[in-house]
Write an enzyme that holds these catalytic residues in place. Structure first.
Site, PDB file in Angstrom:
ATOM      1  N   THR A 112       2.021 -35.832 -49.553  1.00 13.92           N
ATOM      2  CA  THR A 112       2.865 -35.271 -48.969  1.00 13.92           C
ATOM      3  C   THR A 112       4.404 -35.591 -49.619  1.00 13.92           C
ATOM      4  OG1 THR A 112       3.147 -36.731 -47.032  1.00 13.92           O
ATOM      5  CG2 THR A 112       2.026 -34.632 -46.737  1.00 13.92           C
ATOM      6  N   ASP A 113       4.448 -36.859 -49.962  1.00 13.58           N
ATOM      7  CA  ASP A 113       5.975 -37.583 -50.321  1.00 13.58           C
ATOM      8  C   ASP A 113       6.519 -36.745 -51.501  1.00 13.58           C
ATOM      9  OD1 ASP A 113       3.839 -38.469 -52.233  1.00 13.58           O
ATOM     10  OD2 ASP A 113       4.679 -40.548 -52.157  1.00 13.58           O
TER      11      ASP A 113
ATOM     12  N   GLY B 235      -3.433 -51.408 -53.172  1.00  7.39           N
ATOM     13  CA  GLY B 235      -2.914 -50.193 -52.735  1.00  7.39           C
ATOM     14  C   GLY B 235      -2.067 -50.791 -51.268  1.00  7.39           C
ATOM     15  N   LEU B 236      -2.002 -51.835 -51.060  1.00  9.93           N
ATOM     16  CA  LEU B 236      -1.198 -52.287 -49.759  1.00  9.93           C
ATOM     17  C   LEU B 236       0.323 -52.731 -50.374  1.00  9.93           C
ATOM     18  CD1 LEU B 236      -3.861 -54.375 -48.191  1.00  9.93           C
ATOM     19  CD2 LEU B 236      -3.412 -52.234 -47.716  1.00  9.93           C
TER      20      LEU B 236
ATOM     21  N   SER C 230       1.966 -54.577 -52.598  1.00  8.48           N
ATOM     22  CA  SER C 230       2.257 -55.815 -52.825  1.00  8.48           C
ATOM     23  C   SER C 230       3.712 -55.719 -53.711  1.00  8.48           C
ATOM     24  CB  SER C 230       1.460 -56.820 -53.485  1.00  8.48           C
ATOM     25  OG  SER C 230       1.038 -56.367 -54.656  1.00  8.48           O
ATOM     26  N   SER C 231       3.904 -54.775 -54.720  1.00  5.98           N
ATOM     27  CA  SER C 231       4.643 -54.534 -55.598  1.00  5.98           C
ATOM     28  C   SER C 231       6.141 -54.189 -54.931  1.00  5.98           C
ATOM     29  CB  SER C 231       4.410 -53.377 -56.383  1.00  5.98           C
ATOM     30  OG  SER C 231       4.415 -52.115 -55.846  1.00  5.98           O
TER      31      SER C 231
ATOM     32  N   ASP D  74       6.780 -46.664 -49.871  1.00  7.98           N
ATOM     33  CA  ASP D  74       6.619 -48.089 -49.806  1.00  7.98           C
ATOM     34  C   ASP D  74       7.748 -49.106 -49.599  1.00  7.98           C
ATOM     35  OD1 ASP D  74       4.100 -47.048 -50.763  1.00  7.98           O
ATOM     36  OD2 ASP D  74       4.031 -47.961 -52.566  1.00  7.98           O
TER      37      ASP D  74
ATOM     38  N   TYR E 193      -3.863 -38.089 -60.207  1.00 10.31           N
ATOM     39  CA  TYR E 193      -2.653 -38.102 -59.311  1.00 10.31           C
ATOM     40  C   TYR E 193      -1.559 -37.039 -60.112  1.00 10.31           C
ATOM     41  CZ  TYR E 193       1.736 -39.803 -57.376  1.00 10.31           C
ATOM     42  OH  TYR E 193       3.073 -39.743 -56.874  1.00 10.31           O
TER      43      TYR E 193
HETATM   44  P1  ADP Z   1      -0.092 -52.890 -55.233  1.00 10.64           P
HETATM   45  O1  ADP Z   1       1.507 -52.613 -55.191  1.00 10.64           O
HETATM   46  O2  ADP Z   1      -0.940 -51.788 -54.727  1.00 10.64           O
HETATM   47  O3  ADP Z   1      -0.465 -54.478 -54.661  1.00 10.64           O
HETATM   48  P2  ADP Z   1       0.735 -53.102 -57.966  1.00 10.64           P
HETATM   49  O4  ADP Z   1      -0.093 -53.175 -59.251  1.00 10.64           O
HETATM   50  O5  ADP Z   1       1.818 -52.033 -57.901  1.00 10.64           O
HETATM   51  O6  ADP Z   1      -0.246 -53.033 -56.802  1.00 10.64           O
HETATM   52  O7  ADP Z   1       1.530 -54.528 -57.721  1.00 10.64           O
HETATM   53  C1  ADP Z   1       0.737 -55.650 -57.778  1.00 10.64           C
HETATM   54  C2  ADP Z   1       1.751 -56.577 -58.745  1.00 10.64           C
HETATM   55  O8  ADP Z   1       2.955 -57.175 -57.873  1.00 10.64           O
HETATM   56  C3  ADP Z   1       1.101 -57.831 -59.308  1.00 10.64           C
HETATM   57  O9  ADP Z   1       0.322 -57.418 -60.356  1.00 10.64           O
HETATM   58  C4  ADP Z   1       2.155 -58.895 -59.458  1.00 10.64           C
HETATM   59  O10 ADP Z   1       2.680 -58.448 -60.601  1.00 10.64           O
HETATM   60  C5  ADP Z   1       3.100 -58.422 -58.334  1.00 10.64           C
HETATM   61  N1  ADP Z   1       2.904 -59.328 -57.107  1.00 10.64           N
HETATM   62  C6  ADP Z   1       2.046 -59.066 -55.909  1.00 10.64           C
HETATM   63  N2  ADP Z   1       1.797 -60.077 -55.147  1.00 10.64           N
HETATM   64  C7  ADP Z   1       2.701 -61.077 -55.978  1.00 10.64           C
HETATM   65  C8  ADP Z   1       2.957 -62.433 -55.409  1.00 10.64           C
HETATM   66  N3  ADP Z   1       2.211 -63.024 -54.495  1.00 10.64           N
HETATM   67  N4  ADP Z   1       3.682 -63.300 -56.188  1.00 10.64           N
HETATM   68  C9  ADP Z   1       4.305 -62.817 -57.446  1.00 10.64           C
HETATM   69  N5  ADP Z   1       3.976 -61.781 -57.727  1.00 10.64           N
HETATM   70  C10 ADP Z   1       3.206 -60.715 -56.976  1.00 10.64           C
HETATM   71 MG    MG Z   2       2.260 -51.119 -55.983  1.00 12.30          MG
END
Ligand code: ADP
Ligand code: MG
Length: 374
Positions: free
Chosen positions: A37-38, A116-117, A119-120, A164, A216
């Protein structure tokens, strides 16, 4: 301080031989409802998870250190490594005219990477909050989120909406966040799962999201052309009546977007009333719509949803863009183990890959765990 924050602070001291001036951390997120939806100008309802990335920061020339990758990178440049995320935030701040001096930073986190959680977004948000504090920029949280999104879009080159970064910076503990992706307004919606005896189970199907990019982009352009057919800018403004003027793929995709937007608003109302039964039903309907109309589910995601349903989940659905990735289920706390066990069994029987599970409670957004001078 939280465990990740302590780890970042300790790494900083070990690497740079001094104590950090401040420590910040930011969470990953899941989207409860409101999928695809975004980019249609609609609504999403994410919530922060209790997995975070922390950064310890101070003035200095020591570079960027990751405790999880155990390596130091230059603060400048671009090299397709994890360091591009903090570099991207610095770049975006510079583009907005903010002066960022030299700094050194150590990162540590426990958001599963690439699942997909988001982390970025977590590493971007933590970096942004820390830099804002270290250099006294006084940027508000929404603007920090927009800066982080800009870093992800224009520095990292990943097309993504605002969800996000908003979730990571604006979520409150015990609450979800309703985001209007067109006006960028956001507000908290109560989500006190422990009080209701419920927990959220995330199933990472670990299916490589191989077709994710083409799928997508495909969905996005069909939505654009459907909006064009209707003479509107965003499908968010399409009504049920408008759907009669569409056919085939345009109709199916638009029907999902129109119904999903309505479900998000209905879900918010259900949460405001503490009506988790209705909320759960909306999750199931959302999944069916993503499976049948938007066609972004996979056999693994469908299996998780059906297994969860059979074992007492109040609701379940795929979360994220689909084509693999994660699904979530809202389950009575006492049933969570059963759902996970049953799902592992069903995946094994179907010859699917081994899924990973995380249970979580809605957590707080980005926080300064220790400010400079403290
Ligand atoms: P998502 O956002 O779904 O987790 P992404 O591919 O968008 O996947 O982002 C993942 C990237 O974020 C990793 O490949 C890394 O470069 C960075 N990242 C995630 N966790 C860490 C961490 N703990 N320390 C440093 N970089 C991280
Ligand atoms: Mg990401």
């Amino acid at each position: 301080m939280r465990e990740t924050e302590q780890r970042a602070a300790k790494a900083f001291t070990e690497q740079f031989g001094e104590t950090p001036e401040l420590v910040a951390s930011a969470p990953g997120r899941i989207n409860l409802i409101g999928e695809h939806t975004d980019y249609n100008g609609g609504f999403v309802l994410p919530c922060a998870i209790d997995r975070r990335i922390a950064v310890a920061m101070g003035a200095g020339e020591g570079g960027l250190y990751s405790a999880d990758f155990d390596e130091t990178r230059e603060p400048g440049g671009k090299d397709d490594s994890w360091a591009d995320y903090p570099r991207g935030v610095v770049w975006a701040m510079g583009e907005e005219g903010h002066e960022i001096g030299s700094f050194q930073a150590a990162f540590a986190g426990d958001v599963p990477l690439g699942s997909g959680l988001s982390s970025s977004a977590a590493i971007e948000a933590a970096t942004a909050l820390a830099l804002d504090s270290l250099f006294g920029l006084g940027i508000d949280r929404k603007d920090l989120a927009v800066l982080c999104q800009r870093a992800e879009n224009d520095f990292l080159g990943v097309a993504s909406g605002i969800m996000d970064q908003y979730a990571s910076l604006l979520c409150e503990a015990g609450a979800a966040l309703l985001v209007d992706c067109r006006s960028l307004e956001a507000r908290s919606v109560p989500l006190d799962l422990p009080a209701a005896g419920l927990s959220l189970v995330i199933c990472d199907t670990r299916v490589e999201r191989g077709l994710a990019d083409t799928g997508y982009n495909d969905r996005r352009s069909t939505c654009e052309s459907a909006a064009g057919t209707l003479g509107i800018e965003h499908l968010r403004d399409a009504t049920e009546d408008d759907l009669k003027r569409l056919s085939g793929e345009q109709l199916r995709r638009a029907r999902h977007v129109v119904s999903e937007n309505a479900r998000v608003l209905e879900a918010v109302e259900a949460l405001n009333n503490g009506d988790f039964d209705h909320f759960g039903k909306l999750m199931y309907t959302s999944h069916a719509s993503l499976r049948d109309d938007y066609e972004v589910s996979t056999p693994e995601l469908d299996t998780f949803v059906e297994t969860a349903r059979r074992h007492g989940a109040r609701g379940a659905r795929l979360t994220g863009a689909g084509f693999g990735g994660c699904a979530i289920a809202l389950v009575p706390e006492s049933q969570a183990d059963r759902v996970e066990r049953a799902c592992k069994r069903d995946f094994a029987e179907a010859d699917f890959g081994k899924p990973a599970f995380y249970e979580f409670v809605p957590a707080a957004g980005a926080e300064l765990a220790r400010s400079s001078g403290a």
